[in-house]
Design a protein around this motif. Structure first.
Motif, PDB file in Angstrom:
ATOM      1  N   LEU A  23       3.069   3.900 -16.575  1.00 23.20           N
ATOM      2  CA  LEU A  23       3.194   4.622 -15.297  1.00 23.20           C
ATOM      3  C   LEU A  23       1.996   5.535 -15.078  1.00 23.20           C
ATOM      4  CD1 LEU A  23       6.992   5.542 -15.321  1.00 23.20           C
ATOM      5  CD2 LEU A  23       5.856   3.896 -13.829  1.00 23.20           C
ATOM      6  N   GLY A  24       1.578   6.201 -16.131  1.00 25.05           N
ATOM      7  CA  GLY A  24       0.439   7.105 -16.023  1.00 25.05           C
ATOM      8  C   GLY A  24      -0.859   6.403 -15.682  1.00 25.05           C
ATOM      9  N   ALA A  25      -0.942   5.129 -16.018  1.00 28.67           N
ATOM     10  CA  ALA A  25      -2.146   4.351 -15.726  1.00 28.67           C
ATOM     11  C   ALA A  25      -2.037   3.581 -14.418  1.00 28.67           C
ATOM     12  CB  ALA A  25      -2.414   3.376 -16.870  1.00 28.67           C
ATOM     13  N   ALA A  26      -0.864   3.590 -13.789  1.00 26.78           N
ATOM     14  CA  ALA A  26      -0.612   2.793 -12.589  1.00 26.78           C
ATOM     15  C   ALA A  26      -0.797   3.599 -11.307  1.00 26.78           C
ATOM     16  CB  ALA A  26       0.811   2.230 -12.635  1.00 26.78           C
ATOM     17  N   THR A  27      -0.944   2.871 -10.228  1.00 21.33           N
ATOM     18  CA  THR A  27      -1.030   3.463  -8.894  1.00 21.33           C
ATOM     19  C   THR A  27       0.199   3.045  -8.106  1.00 21.33           C
ATOM     20  OG1 THR A  27      -3.444   3.393  -8.896  1.00 21.33           O
ATOM     21  CG2 THR A  27      -2.357   3.526  -6.753  1.00 21.33           C
ATOM     22  N   ALA A  28       0.890   4.016  -7.534  1.00 18.69           N
ATOM     23  CA  ALA A  28       2.056   3.742  -6.687  1.00 18.69           C
ATOM     24  C   ALA A  28       1.606   3.722  -5.234  1.00 18.69           C
ATOM     25  CB  ALA A  28       3.126   4.816  -6.887  1.00 18.69           C
ATOM     26  N   ARG A  29       1.924   2.673  -4.539  1.00 20.72           N
ATOM     27  CA  ARG A  29       1.557   2.536  -3.126  1.00 20.72           C
ATOM     28  C   ARG A  29       2.696   3.043  -2.258  1.00 20.72           C
ATOM     29  NH1 ARG A  29      -0.356  -0.927  -6.367  1.00 20.72           N
ATOM     30  NH2 ARG A  29      -2.508  -1.600  -6.322  1.00 20.72           N
ATOM     31  N   VAL A  30       2.757   4.372  -2.131  1.00 23.37           N
ATOM     32  CA  VAL A  30       3.883   4.997  -1.430  1.00 23.37           C
ATOM     33  C   VAL A  30       3.456   6.016  -0.378  1.00 23.37           C
ATOM     34  CG1 VAL A  30       5.481   4.666  -3.356  1.00 23.37           C
ATOM     35  CG2 VAL A  30       4.126   6.763  -3.226  1.00 23.37           C
ATOM     36  N   LEU A  31       2.173   6.158  -0.136  1.00 26.81           N
ATOM     37  CA  LEU A  31       1.720   7.148   0.829  1.00 26.81           C
ATOM     38  C   LEU A  31       1.643   6.537   2.222  1.00 26.81           C
ATOM     39  CD1 LEU A  31      -1.181   8.889  -1.130  1.00 26.81           C
ATOM     40  CD2 LEU A  31       1.197   9.623  -0.895  1.00 26.81           C
ATOM     41  N   GLY A  32       2.079   7.304   3.212  1.00 29.05           N
ATOM     42  CA  GLY A  32       1.970   6.870   4.596  1.00 29.05           C
ATOM     43  C   GLY A  32       0.586   7.174   5.129  1.00 29.05           C
ATOM     44  N   ALA A  58      -1.384   5.774  -3.576  1.00 29.51           N
ATOM     45  CA  ALA A  58      -2.210   5.158  -2.538  1.00 29.51           C
ATOM     46  C   ALA A  58      -1.334   4.821  -1.343  1.00 29.51           C
ATOM     47  CB  ALA A  58      -2.880   3.907  -3.083  1.00 29.51           C
ATOM     48  N   ALA A  59      -1.979   4.481  -0.246  1.00 27.39           N
ATOM     49  CA  ALA A  59      -1.249   4.100   0.963  1.00 27.39           C
ATOM     50  C   ALA A  59      -0.509   2.788   0.731  1.00 27.39           C
ATOM     51  CB  ALA A  59      -2.220   3.958   2.132  1.00 27.39           C
ATOM     52  N   GLY A  60       0.650   2.694   1.345  1.00 27.33           N
ATOM     53  CA  GLY A  60       1.453   1.486   1.260  1.00 27.33           C
ATOM     54  C   GLY A  60       2.534   1.504   2.322  1.00 27.33           C
ATOM     55  N   ALA A  61       2.930   0.343   2.760  1.00 29.22           N
ATOM     56  CA  ALA A  61       3.947   0.229   3.808  1.00 29.22           C
ATOM     57  C   ALA A  61       5.352   0.280   3.207  1.00 29.22           C
ATOM     58  CB  ALA A  61       3.762  -1.074   4.574  1.00 29.22           C
ATOM     59  N   ILE A  62       6.251   0.937   3.915  1.00 33.76           N
ATOM     60  CA  ILE A  62       7.668   0.946   3.541  1.00 33.76           C
ATOM     61  C   ILE A  62       8.429   0.249   4.656  1.00 33.76           C
ATOM     62  CG2 ILE A  62       9.722   2.377   3.174  1.00 33.76           C
ATOM     63  CD1 ILE A  62       7.945   4.472   1.894  1.00 33.76           C
ATOM     64  N   ASP A  63       9.123  -0.814   4.315  1.00 35.38           N
ATOM     65  CA  ASP A  63       9.891  -1.591   5.287  1.00 35.38           C
ATOM     66  C   ASP A  63      11.314  -1.053   5.328  1.00 35.38           C
ATOM     67  OD1 ASP A  63      11.265  -3.446   6.806  1.00 35.38           O
ATOM     68  OD2 ASP A  63      10.379  -5.179   5.805  1.00 35.38           O
ATOM     69  N   LEU A  64      11.597  -0.238   6.328  1.00 36.84           N
ATOM     70  CA  LEU A  64      12.902   0.405   6.461  1.00 36.84           C
ATOM     71  C   LEU A  64      14.030  -0.622   6.546  1.00 36.84           C
ATOM     72  CD1 LEU A  64      14.366   3.159   6.859  1.00 36.84           C
ATOM     73  CD2 LEU A  64      14.129   2.774   9.309  1.00 36.84           C
ATOM     74  N   ALA A  65      13.823  -1.682   7.307  1.00 36.81           N
ATOM     75  CA  ALA A  65      14.870  -2.693   7.487  1.00 36.81           C
ATOM     76  C   ALA A  65      15.217  -3.391   6.178  1.00 36.81           C
ATOM     77  CB  ALA A  65      14.441  -3.708   8.535  1.00 36.81           C
ATOM     78  N   ALA A  66      14.225  -3.624   5.327  1.00 36.61           N
ATOM     79  CA  ALA A  66      14.477  -4.326   4.067  1.00 36.61           C
ATOM     80  C   ALA A  66      15.065  -3.404   3.010  1.00 36.61           C
ATOM     81  CB  ALA A  66      13.184  -4.943   3.534  1.00 36.61           C
ATOM     82  N   LEU A  67      14.621  -2.157   2.973  1.00 39.49           N
ATOM     83  CA  LEU A  67      15.047  -1.245   1.915  1.00 39.49           C
ATOM     84  C   LEU A  67      16.291  -0.439   2.251  1.00 39.49           C
ATOM     85  CD1 LEU A  67      11.543  -0.010   0.766  1.00 39.49           C
ATOM     86  CD2 LEU A  67      13.055  -1.604  -0.397  1.00 39.49           C
ATOM     87  N   ALA A  68      16.591  -0.290   3.532  1.00 39.61           N
ATOM     88  CA  ALA A  68      17.783   0.463   3.950  1.00 39.61           C
ATOM     89  C   ALA A  68      18.346  -0.179   5.216  1.00 39.61           C
ATOM     90  CB  ALA A  68      17.427   1.923   4.199  1.00 39.61           C
ATOM     91  N   PRO A  69      18.994  -1.326   5.078  1.00 41.29           N
ATOM     92  CA  PRO A  69      19.515  -2.049   6.241  1.00 41.29           C
ATOM     93  C   PRO A  69      20.475  -1.200   7.071  1.00 41.29           C
ATOM     94  CG  PRO A  69      19.669  -3.391   4.257  1.00 41.29           C
ATOM     95  CD  PRO A  69      19.280  -2.017   3.827  1.00 41.29           C
ATOM     96  N   ALA A  70      20.339  -1.300   8.379  1.00 42.56           N
ATOM     97  CA  ALA A  70      21.159  -0.510   9.303  1.00 42.56           C
ATOM     98  C   ALA A  70      22.641  -0.819   9.170  1.00 42.56           C
ATOM     99  CB  ALA A  70      20.702  -0.744  10.737  1.00 42.56           C
ATOM    100  N   ASP A  71      22.994  -2.030   8.736  1.00 35.03           N
ATOM    101  CA  ASP A  71      24.413  -2.350   8.584  1.00 35.03           C
ATOM    102  C   ASP A  71      25.023  -1.678   7.354  1.00 35.03           C
ATOM    103  OD1 ASP A  71      22.874  -4.024   6.973  1.00 35.03           O
ATOM    104  OD2 ASP A  71      24.344  -5.647   7.035  1.00 35.03           O
TER     105      ASP A  71
END
Length: 111
Positions: A23-32, A58-71
């Motif tokens: 984890l310490g050596a990795a990059t998380a793509r979670v920034l808007g 780093a920058a990365g896309a978060i897909d709201l529909a896939a990760l937190a479905p409205a249903d």
């Protein structure tokens, strides 16, 4: 990695000292990009990733529909929090080699 902030994670069999080093050596793509419609999701994802001990973000896309479905989750703030948490968890799983593709990324499949 001997940082006491990560002791609980290091004690987990799924992570351990080797995983924490990964984890310490990795990059998380979670920034808007600052202009997105999901600032809360990105804030949650960033906090989780920093708390996990990623070496870089780093920058990365978060897909709201896939990760937190409205249903499943109808409240917009709750959906954003869930999506952010799941995005950070997907980054952790990928860095640790515990899963396949990162779900909820633009152009990728869902969970």
């Amino acid at each position: 990695m001997d940082d006491p902030r990560y002791l609980r994670q290091v004690l987990l069999a799924e992570i351990g000292p080797e995983g924490q080093a990964r984890l310490g050596a990795a990059t998380a793509r979670v920034l808007g990009d600052g202009g997105g419609a999901l600032p809360l999701a990105y804030e949650v994802a960033e906090r989780y990733a920093r708390g996990a001990g990623f070496g870089a973000l780093a920058a990365g896309a978060i897909d709201l529909a896939a990760l937190a479905p409205a249903d499943l989750v109808t409240s917009p703030p709750a959906r954003a929090v869930l999506a952010g948490a799941r995005a950070a968890l997907a980054e952790m799983r990928a860095a640790l080699g515990l899963g396949g593709a990162r779900p909820g990324r633009a152009g990728e499949g869902g969970p």
